[in-house]
Design an enzyme around this catalytic site. Structure first.
Site, PDB file in Angstrom:
ATOM      1  N   LEU A 189       0.860  -1.184   0.000  1.00  0.00           N
ATOM      2  CA  LEU A 189       0.000   0.000   0.000  1.00  0.00           C
ATOM      3  C   LEU A 189       0.897   1.235   0.000  1.00  0.00           C
ATOM      4  O   LEU A 189       1.845   1.315   0.782  1.00  0.00           O
ATOM      5  CB  LEU A 189      -0.899   0.032   1.243  1.00  0.00           C
ATOM      6  CG  LEU A 189      -2.255  -0.667   1.181  1.00  0.00           C
ATOM      7  CD1 LEU A 189      -2.967  -0.519   2.525  1.00  0.00           C
ATOM      8  CD2 LEU A 189      -3.138  -0.131   0.070  1.00  0.00           C
ATOM      9  N   ASP A 190       0.591   2.197  -0.867  1.00  0.00           N
ATOM     10  CA  ASP A 190       1.360   3.439  -0.909  1.00  0.00           C
ATOM     11  C   ASP A 190       1.224   4.192   0.416  1.00  0.00           C
ATOM     12  O   ASP A 190       0.230   4.025   1.139  1.00  0.00           O
ATOM     13  CB  ASP A 190       0.866   4.335  -2.043  1.00  0.00           C
ATOM     14  CG  ASP A 190       1.195   3.768  -3.409  1.00  0.00           C
ATOM     15  OD1 ASP A 190       2.192   3.033  -3.512  1.00  0.00           O
ATOM     16  OD2 ASP A 190       0.453   4.060  -4.368  1.00  0.00           O
TER      17      ASP A 190
END
Length: 297
Positions: free
Chosen positions: A43-44
């Protein structure tokens, strides 16, 4: 007798914004007092939501979650494109999106639903010759990642807001692993001729694991605990094949069983509820894909 995998399993974390997936792993290594911690599906930093983390032998199970489906709630801003396809990049193109009507937006969304070819963002975590794309971009390289097939099974617009020449769309997306939501935002803006980028992203599902399973990271740091034991994780992720204790012993040694006419991977579970292995029929054998409880433990 102590269970050799009693401390192994999965933690479903509700990742906060402003933190990388590796940051989460580092904090959980300290919380669980083990180096054997890993995550499935990056996940960014700007994204929040479901991050599945393996603990101890659960890390080995993560490879069997990679190909699962995912779901997201996101906000797409129409009217500007950025260098990173999200709000953290510099604006490279802008156009007035206020003239777009609902029919145009619906048509463009529909064109990006189903089986599509998608080009990942150049700042993605995809490795190119052993080095992640975003690292190459940071080092000044020009990165061009080829388009690849992905499946977007749901792309629904939940709400729409218009202000200052922009159109903000709150959307819900269900997609195959490897789909980039910011690439969807970019491609939606391109299809409408006004540019687009992602301004918010929350992952709500990874396979069978949802926000209902997720524990805030701060809670885990105060009280480290598994969301699911290794037994529960296998049984939740795959159809269950009930086996005898003797068959479980055989599978734990890597032996194969007689075929049963199964399709796809199953979790082999004993009457006592122990998930021994993931199994799949290969020719005339029911063979192990992953052994959760090898007899060497």
């Amino acid at each position: 007798m102590n269970d050799p995998v009693q401390n192994s399993g999965l933690v479903v974390v509700d990742k906060p914004a402003g933190m990388t997936s590796h940051d989460v792993v580092s904090k959980l290594r300290r919380a669980f007092s083990t180096r054997k911690v890993g995550h499935a599906g990056t996940l960014d930093p700007m994204a929040t939501g479901v991050l599945v983390v393996g603990i101890e032998r659960g890390t080995r199970f993560l490879a069997h979650l990679v190909a699962t489906t995912k779901a997201y709630d996101a906000t797409i801003r129409l009217g500007a494109s950025t260098t990173t396809d999200d709000r953290e990049g510099d604006v490279v193109f802008s156009a007035d999106a206020s003239t777009l009507d609902d029919e145009q937006i619906t048509t463009a969304v529909t064109s990006l639903t189903g089986e599509i070819m998608q080009k990942p963002a150049s700042v993605s975590a995809i490795k190119i010759d052993g080095k992640r794309a975003h690292e190459r971009v940071r080092d000044g390289e020009v990165v061009d990642i080829p388009a690849r097939p992905v499946t977007v099974s749901v792309f629904d617009v939940l709400e729409q807001r218009r202000e200052g020449g922009f159109v903000d769309l709150d959307v819900r997306v269900h997609c195959s692993s490897g789909t980039y939501i910011r690439s969807l935002a970019r491609d939606l803006g391109a299809a409408l001729g006004v540019g687009g980028h992602l301004t918010a992203l929350r992952r709500t599902e990874v396979g069978p694991f949802t926000l209902e399973d997720a524990i805030p990271l701060a809670d885990l740091q105060d009280n480290a605990r598994l969301s699911l034991s290794l037994d529960e994780a296998l049984a939740r992720s795959y159809p269950v094949l009930e086996i005898t204790e003797a068959e479980g012993e055989a599978l734990s040694m890597g032996k194969w069983l007689e075929p049963r006419g199964l399709k796809g991977v199953h979790a082999a579970v004993t009457p006592s509820g122990r998930s021994i292995a993931l199994v799949e029929e290969k020719g005339k054998r029911l063979a192990t894909v992953f052994v959760a409880r090898p007899n060497t433990l």
